[in-house]
Design a protein around this motif. Structure first.
Motif, PDB file in Angstrom:
ATOM      1  N   HIS A  16       0.858  -1.192   0.000  1.00 58.90           N
ATOM      2  CA  HIS A  16       0.000   0.000   0.000  1.00 58.90           C
ATOM      3  C   HIS A  16       0.889   1.235   0.000  1.00 58.90           C
ATOM      4  O   HIS A  16       1.858   1.299   0.751  1.00 58.90           O
ATOM      5  N   LYS A  17       0.509   2.232  -0.816  1.00 64.37           N
ATOM      6  CA  LYS A  17       1.401   3.392  -0.979  1.00 64.37           C
ATOM      7  C   LYS A  17       1.580   4.185   0.329  1.00 64.37           C
ATOM      8  O   LYS A  17       2.590   4.855   0.512  1.00 64.37           O
ATOM      9  N   ASP A  18       0.597   4.091   1.240  1.00 66.22           N
ATOM     10  CA  ASP A  18       0.703   4.844   2.499  1.00 66.22           C
ATOM     11  C   ASP A  18       1.007   3.913   3.678  1.00 66.22           C
ATOM     12  O   ASP A  18       0.462   4.090   4.772  1.00 66.22           O
ATOM     13  N   ALA A  19       1.884   2.946   3.473  1.00 65.78           N
ATOM     14  CA  ALA A  19       2.075   1.874   4.467  1.00 65.78           C
ATOM     15  C   ALA A  19       2.408   2.413   5.867  1.00 65.78           C
ATOM     16  O   ALA A  19       1.798   1.988   6.857  1.00 65.78           O
ATOM     17  N   ALA A  20       3.354   3.356   5.960  1.00 63.38           N
ATOM     18  CA  ALA A  20       3.777   3.833   7.287  1.00 63.38           C
ATOM     19  C   ALA A  20       2.638   4.573   7.995  1.00 63.38           C
ATOM     20  O   ALA A  20       2.374   4.339   9.176  1.00 63.38           O
ATOM     21  N   THR A  21       1.946   5.454   7.256  1.00 57.94           N
ATOM     22  CA  THR A  21       0.864   6.230   7.875  1.00 57.94           C
ATOM     23  C   THR A  21      -0.276   5.324   8.311  1.00 57.94           C
ATOM     24  O   THR A  21      -0.858   5.501   9.389  1.00 57.94           O
ATOM     25  N   ILE A  22      -0.588   4.328   7.484  1.00 59.76           N
ATOM     26  CA  ILE A  22      -1.666   3.398   7.841  1.00 59.76           C
ATOM     27  C   ILE A  22      -1.271   2.594   9.079  1.00 59.76           C
ATOM     28  O   ILE A  22      -2.087   2.367   9.977  1.00 59.76           O
ATOM     29  N   THR A  23      -0.022   2.207   9.147  1.00 63.30           N
ATOM     30  CA  THR A  23       0.440   1.452  10.323  1.00 63.30           C
ATOM     31  C   THR A  23       0.359   2.322  11.572  1.00 63.30           C
ATOM     32  O   THR A  23      -0.049   1.857  12.644  1.00 63.30           O
ATOM     33  N   TYR A  24       0.726   3.580  11.425  1.00 65.71           N
ATOM     34  CA  TYR A  24       0.611   4.535  12.541  1.00 65.71           C
ATOM     35  C   TYR A  24      -0.837   4.588  13.046  1.00 65.71           C
ATOM     36  O   TYR A  24      -1.104   4.493  14.245  1.00 65.71           O
ATOM     37  N   LEU A  25      -1.785   4.685  12.114  1.00 62.79           N
ATOM     38  CA  LEU A  25      -3.200   4.744  12.511  1.00 62.79           C
ATOM     39  C   LEU A  25      -3.643   3.421  13.139  1.00 62.79           C
ATOM     40  O   LEU A  25      -4.358   3.400  14.138  1.00 62.79           O
ATOM     41  N   GLY A  26      -3.204   2.323  12.536  1.00 65.80           N
ATOM     42  CA  GLY A  26      -3.552   1.002  13.074  1.00 65.80           C
ATOM     43  C   GLY A  26      -3.053   0.848  14.502  1.00 65.80           C
ATOM     44  O   GLY A  26      -3.769   0.366  15.386  1.00 65.80           O
ATOM     45  N   LEU A  27      -1.821   1.291  14.748  1.00 65.09           N
ATOM     46  CA  LEU A  27      -1.253   1.189  16.102  1.00 65.09           C
ATOM     47  C   LEU A  27      -2.020   2.079  17.070  1.00 65.09           C
ATOM     48  O   LEU A  27      -2.223   1.714  18.231  1.00 65.09           O
ATOM     49  N   HIS A  28      -2.445   3.230  16.573  1.00 66.45           N
ATOM     50  CA  HIS A  28      -3.209   4.137  17.430  1.00 66.45           C
ATOM     51  C   HIS A  28      -4.473   3.426  17.941  1.00 66.45           C
ATOM     52  O   HIS A  28      -4.844   3.569  19.104  1.00 66.45           O
ATOM     53  N   ALA A  29      -5.101   2.643  17.079  1.00 66.46           N
ATOM     54  CA  ALA A  29      -6.323   1.921  17.464  1.00 66.46           C
ATOM     55  C   ALA A  29      -6.008   0.671  18.296  1.00 66.46           C
ATOM     56  O   ALA A  29      -6.922  -0.015  18.738  1.00 66.46           O
ATOM     57  N   LEU A  30      -4.726   0.377  18.478  1.00 66.63           N
ATOM     58  CA  LEU A  30      -4.329  -0.755  19.328  1.00 66.63           C
ATOM     59  C   LEU A  30      -3.594  -0.256  20.580  1.00 66.63           C
ATOM     60  O   LEU A  30      -3.031  -1.049  21.332  1.00 66.63           O
ATOM     61  N   GLN A  31      -3.643   1.053  20.789  1.00 65.36           N
ATOM     62  CA  GLN A  31      -2.857   1.669  21.871  1.00 65.36           C
ATOM     63  C   GLN A  31      -3.159   1.059  23.250  1.00 65.36           C
ATOM     64  O   GLN A  31      -2.290   0.976  24.107  1.00 65.36           O
ATOM     65  N   HIS A  32      -4.426   0.637  23.462  1.00 68.62           N
ATOM     66  CA  HIS A  32      -4.791   0.049  24.759  1.00 68.62           C
ATOM     67  C   HIS A  32      -3.984  -1.215  25.063  1.00 68.62           C
ATOM     68  O   HIS A  32      -3.899  -1.642  26.203  1.00 68.62           O
ATOM     69  N   ARG A  33      -3.385  -1.834  24.034  1.00 68.36           N
ATOM     70  CA  ARG A  33      -2.639  -3.081  24.257  1.00 68.36           C
ATOM     71  C   ARG A  33      -1.217  -2.821  24.727  1.00 68.36           C
ATOM     72  O   ARG A  33      -0.503  -3.764  25.068  1.00 68.36           O
ATOM     73  N   GLY A  34      -0.778  -1.562  24.734  1.00 65.45           N
ATOM     74  CA  GLY A  34       0.578  -1.277  25.195  1.00 65.45           C
ATOM     75  C   GLY A  34       0.879   0.196  25.067  1.00 65.45           C
ATOM     76  O   GLY A  34       0.663   0.775  24.009  1.00 65.45           O
ATOM     77  N   GLN A  35       1.346   0.802  26.164  1.00 68.43           N
ATOM     78  CA  GLN A  35       1.531   2.262  26.157  1.00 68.43           C
ATOM     79  C   GLN A  35       2.960   2.695  26.411  1.00 68.43           C
ATOM     80  O   GLN A  35       3.234   3.869  26.556  1.00 68.43           O
ATOM     81  N   GLU A  36       3.897   1.756  26.520  1.00 65.96           N
ATOM     82  CA  GLU A  36       5.248   2.200  26.896  1.00 65.96           C
ATOM     83  C   GLU A  36       6.157   2.483  25.713  1.00 65.96           C
ATOM     84  O   GLU A  36       7.008   3.359  25.787  1.00 65.96           O
ATOM     85  N   SER A  37       6.010   1.720  24.652  1.00 62.24           N
ATOM     86  CA  SER A  37       6.830   2.013  23.473  1.00 62.24           C
ATOM     87  C   SER A  37       6.030   1.714  22.220  1.00 62.24           C
ATOM     88  O   SER A  37       5.032   0.982  22.260  1.00 62.24           O
ATOM     89  N   ALA A  38       6.482   2.315  21.118  1.00 62.02           N
ATOM     90  CA  ALA A  38       5.827   2.087  19.829  1.00 62.02           C
ATOM     91  C   ALA A  38       6.904   2.061  18.756  1.00 62.02           C
ATOM     92  O   ALA A  38       7.936   2.732  18.887  1.00 62.02           O
ATOM     93  N   GLY A  39       6.675   1.275  17.707  1.00 63.58           N
ATOM     94  CA  GLY A  39       7.670   1.209  16.642  1.00 63.58           C
ATOM     95  C   GLY A  39       7.046   0.793  15.322  1.00 63.58           C
ATOM     96  O   GLY A  39       6.014   0.119  15.293  1.00 63.58           O
ATOM     97  N   ILE A  40       7.685   1.249  14.239  1.00 65.38           N
ATOM     98  CA  ILE A  40       7.265   0.856  12.887  1.00 65.38           C
ATOM     99  C   ILE A  40       8.520   0.504  12.091  1.00 65.38           C
ATOM    100  O   ILE A  40       9.549   1.184  12.199  1.00 65.38           O
ATOM    101  N   VAL A  41       8.454  -0.567  11.307  1.00 63.43           N
ATOM    102  CA  VAL A  41       9.497  -0.895  10.331  1.00 63.43           C
ATOM    103  C   VAL A  41       8.814  -0.954   8.966  1.00 63.43           C
ATOM    104  O   VAL A  41       7.767  -1.595   8.829  1.00 63.43           O
ATOM    105  N   THR A  42       9.406  -0.286   7.967  1.00 58.36           N
ATOM    106  CA  THR A  42       8.843  -0.349   6.615  1.00 58.36           C
ATOM    107  C   THR A  42       9.854  -1.003   5.676  1.00 58.36           C
ATOM    108  O   THR A  42      11.050  -1.072   5.982  1.00 58.36           O
ATOM    109  N   SER A  43       9.343  -1.481   4.538  1.00 52.84           N
ATOM    110  CA  SER A  43      10.213  -2.046   3.511  1.00 52.84           C
ATOM    111  C   SER A  43       9.977  -1.306   2.203  1.00 52.84           C
ATOM    112  O   SER A  43       8.827  -1.134   1.785  1.00 52.84           O
ATOM    113  N   ASP A  44      11.073  -0.876   1.566  1.00 57.89           N
ATOM    114  CA  ASP A  44      10.934  -0.224   0.255  1.00 57.89           C
ATOM    115  C   ASP A  44      11.174  -1.221  -0.873  1.00 57.89           C
ATOM    116  O   ASP A  44      11.426  -0.855  -2.016  1.00 57.89           O
ATOM    117  N   GLY A  45      11.124  -2.509  -0.530  1.00 58.13           N
ATOM    118  CA  GLY A  45      11.337  -3.558  -1.532  1.00 58.13           C
ATOM    119  C   GLY A  45      12.734  -4.145  -1.445  1.00 58.13           C
ATOM    120  O   GLY A  45      12.992  -5.248  -1.925  1.00 58.13           O
TER     121      GLY A  45
END
Ligand code: AMP
Length: 470
Positions: A16-45
């Motif tokens: 998906h062209k907006d992979a990082a932003t979508i993951t950010y939003l997805g994590l926001h909706a999972l925030q109740h599962r963990g509040q101490e750290s957050a991370g994203i890894v993306t792949s450019d191929g």
């Protein structure tokens, strides 16, 4: 290093062209599962790009940070761990480079015997950077001599016993997999044709993805340029017993968001049913009002009030602006405790016999303060009703629970002295069959793990830990 028992949320998207932003939003909706750290890894191929930090999703990721995470695929992680282990080194996704290329992994769950696994790997020369069991999973995959990534993951699955819902990213593929017993949830959805995986369906809802199904226990799901392939759990060897499913019942009782679909069931409706069952099993004669402990007791209190034919009132109001980092001022005005979070509505409490409903009691310290708060708002009687059985055992599969001697219902098994400890007029819990009946319709709870309530651990507990002696 201290062992850690993670509570976490994971997310992944492929193509998906907006992979990082979508993951950010997805994590926001999972925030109740963990509040101490957050991370994203993306792949450019080819290359993996990463950003991990201590803190809440909305604080960790700025527009600039997201801009620096290019690529059409991403995985993400939110994490909470017990105090003492909350360092950036343990934040996820974790990453390594091995002879199969670059690999990033985000894990929700816990491996009870990871210390022994790690010691074995260390003896063979493996070097570890963190105290996290997730790093052990990464090493088991890297150390496998299987020719394919699926083969390597299957090798890891034969070695690692415990709870793991995992998303992984290489330069070329997204992988989602779930341990053979399916302790922790993991769902698959779709956004603009791209496959999405998330711990809970709330991670799909916010980004507008449609829910498709659960990742099955023992399944490995791969998405790459060639499409998606599911590798179900292989049939057990002749004579071997297949791993019995052990979905965490506490996800339904407390942990998951009520608006999620977990293990195929709407959590809010399950919680209401738990409350109805609680009212049948533990009625309160003469009660006049039912109030929930917000937010954890809301669903059950609605069900309790409906079943008992009593008015439901929001008798305790929660402040939404109290973070974990609030520092109490060094002054005469200190030790606010639970008052920082909750304030009673005197008009619906004063002079009444009140049923206070919550999902569980752990140490009992918060519950005791809540009872006292309701009483000081003028309640004539305060009856605690809990929409699960007494929490008497520690979890080894990914829910952060203290040791048994800190669990108030393990220390004080009888209800009358427990009510005295909580300063309540009475306390009543749901039975295990009642809970299971409300969750799945099967009072036996077949396919669920209820070890925190019953001590029936689906896997051996860590060496040196004998539940019968505790
Ligand atoms: P206490 O009376 O101090 O044991 O706190 C009880 C409260 O803790 C209840 O409102 C529960 O919803 C909540 N609770 C139960 N399990 C957990 C958990 N694993 N992490 C954080 N809070 C929890």
């Amino acid at each position: 290093m201290k062992d850690i028992h993670d509570e976490c949320g994971v997310f992944g998207i492929w193509g998906h062209k907006d992979a990082a932003t979508i993951t950010y939003l997805g994590l926001h909706a999972l925030q109740h599962r963990g509040q101490e750290s957050a991370g994203i890894v993306t792949s450019d191929g080819e290359t993996l790009h990463e950003y991990r930090q201590m803190g809440l999703v909305a604080d960790v990721f700025t527009a600039n940070v997201l801009h620096g995470l290019p690529g059409r695929s991403a995985i993400g992680h939110v994490r909470y761990s017990t105090a003492g282990s909350s360092t950036l080194l343990n934040a996820q996704p974790i990453r390594c480079v091995f002879d199969g290329g670059s690999l990033a992994l985000a894990h929700n769950g816990n491996l009870p015997d990871f210390a022994a696994l790690r010691a074995g790997l260390m003896r063979r020369g493996h070097v570890f950077h963190s105290s996290s069991d997730s790093e052990v999973l990464l090493h088991l995959i890297a150390a496998s001599e299987a020719g394919s990534l699926v083969g390597r993951i299957r090798h890891m699955m034969t070695q690692a016993r415990g709870a793991y819902s995992i998303v992984m990213l290489t330069g070329r593929e997204l992988v989602a997999c779930r341990d053979p017993q399916g302790f922790r949830p993991l769902v698959v959805g779709r956004l603009d044709g791209a496959p999405v995986v998330a711990s809970e369906t709330t991670g799909l809802d916010l980004i507008g993805a449609t829910y498709e199904r659960e990742v099955e226990p023992g399944e490995i799901l791969i998405a790459d340029e060639a499409g998606e392939r599911s590798h179900p759990m292989p049939a057990p060897a002749p004579g071997a017993t297949p791993a019995a499913p052990a979905r965490c019942v506490f996800e339904h009782v407390y942990f998951a968001r009520p608006d999620s679909l977990v293990f195929g069931r709407q959590v809010y409706l399950v919680r209401k049913e738990l409350g109805r069952q609680l009212a049948r099993e533990q009625p309160v004669p003469g009660a006049e009002t039912v109030i929930p402990v917000p937010d954890s007791g809301v669903g059950a209190a609605v069900g309790f009030a409906e079943q008992a034919g009593l008015p439901f009132e929001m008798g305790l109001i929660r402040s939404h602006y109290v973070g974990r980092t609030f520092i109490e001022p060094e002054s005469r005005i200190r030790h606010f405790g639970v008052k920082l979070k909750l304030n009673p509505v005197r008009a619906v409490i004063e002079g009444r016999s009140v049923v206070v409903v919550d999902d569980s009691i752990v140490r009992g310290t918060t519950s005791r303060k809540i009872v006292q708060m309701v009483r000081s708002a003028g309640a004539r009687e305060v009856h605690m009703r809990i929409s699960s059985p007494p929490t008497r055992w520690s979890c080894y599969y990914g829910i952060d629970t203290p040791s048994r001697d800190e669990l108030v219902a393990a220390r004080i098994p009888d209800m009358h002295p427990l009510a005295c400890e909580l300063t309540a007029d009475s306390v009543g819990y749901l039975t295990a069959p009642g809970m299971h009946h409300a969750v799945s319709g099967d009072p036996e709870g077949t396919g669920y793990c209820d070890a925190c309530f019953t001590g029936r651990y689906p896997l051996p507990v860590p060496e040196g830990y004998d539940p019968k002696k505790c």
